[in-house]
Design a protein around this motif. Structure first.
Motif: not given
Length: 335
Positions: A190-217
């Protein structure tokens, strides 16, 4: 009769060597590598003779290696590797794949690179050892662009170990990091954090490019179904990179702890009160200079205290190198 006695001594030496190694894994290696809360929780259970929460022998009673361990969590070693190392006093800057010495993998080891362990372990006060790299998603250039003699391919993806790890995980159908985190949490971590933003992916610029090529909107599905290998490395990076994060740590403690708990040749199973030889460990000075009964290798301290390492790998190196001028071992227990 002589053969039988000799065989008995050999078996006892085997057992003692195995027990010392197992102790190092549990109370040195895992303690240094794993998240402290996870380690304390899992190690305390093991010392209380409790089984791991998830890991167990298969239906045939055999101990197995889960793919979450072999294909993701224990590949943490790949990110710990540095680009160069000091091998000995004459060779202080050796590349991982060094053409000067022909160390391109799968070849004989050069005699002039015989390792002087004080450059890798803290055994000499005057030498600062070359420690491992931080735990994060950034692998050394040498293993992200492995030489062709190691991987005979012109495709850069084939020679990138990080890509190969992700590809292997996908091919074997590994669950995502988020799914593994949820399963471990539900099992009792139970010490494991399950928060959706746990990995702080918004701080990684490359993830914005992954969002851009994701299927749908919507955003990339990798945000909520992150490959387990990357999840574990990023989880550690967010926490500072000095240890594995909770998910990677729980997987290692489950598997290593399960092996020690269920294996009949484990000290934890066969002789849980066993302690290392005091002639090898740091506790030797207590046994030499303290009269009467003393409490060595305090189990509670082993788990709870961050800086309590009464027997570690550096002690083994010191013991092996502790020789007199004639090449004989100098025993601390000799009269």
């Amino acid at each position: 009769m002589h053969e039988e006695k000799g065989g008995g001594r050999f078996k006892e030496a085997q057992k003692q060597t195995r027990y010392h190694y197992q102790w190092l894994v549990l109370f040195d290696f895992l303690k240094r590598l794993c998240d402290r809360d996870v380690y304390k929780f899992a190690a305390s259970r093991l010392l209380a003779a409790k089984d791991p929460l998830i890991y167990a022998p298969d239906s045939h009673g055999k101990l197995t290696i889960p793919i979450e361990f072999s294909v993701a969590a224990y590949r943490v070693g790949h990110t710990l590797v540095r680009s160069s190392y000091a091998a000995n006093g004459k060779n202080l800057d050796i590349e991982l794949f060094d053409e000067r010495f022909g160390t391109l993998g799968f070849s004989a080891y050069p005699e002039n690179l015989v390792v002087d362990w004080k450059y890798l372990f803290d055994v000499a006060k005057c030498v600062r050892p070359r420690m491992c790299k931080a735990i994060d998603p950034f692998l050394a250039d040498e293993i992200q662009n492995m030489p062709r003699p190691v991987v005979n391919s012109n495709n850069p993806n084939d020679r990138a170990l990080g890509f190969r790890n992700l590809l292997r995980g996908n091919a074997l159908g590994l669950p995502s990091g988020q799914d593994v985190a949820q399963a471990l949490y539900d099992a009792g971590y139970t010490m494991i954090d399950l928060a959706p933003d746990k990995l702080k992916l918004n701080e990684i610029p490359a993830w914005a490019r992954l969002d851009a090529i994701a299927p749908g909107d919507g955003p990339s599905p990798l945000r909520t179904q992150t490959p387990l290998f990357y999840y574990i490395l990023r989880e550690s990076e967010v926490a500072g990179g000095q240890r594995l994060g909770p998910v990677g740590s729980a997987i290692l403690m489950e598997v290593f702890g399960g092996m020690l708990r269920f294996c009949n040749t484990s000290f934890l199973r066969s002789k849980p009160d066993w302690n290392p030889d005091t002639c090898v460990s740091k506790e030797r000075w207590k046994s030499l200079w303290t009269e009467g009964d003393i409490e060595r290798f305090d189990r509670a301290r082993l788990v709870e205290e961050d800086d309590y390492y009464p027997f570690d790998m550096a002690d083994v190196v010191r013991f092996v190198e502790n020789r007199d001028f004639n090449g004989n071992h100098v025993s601390c227990c000799a009269n």
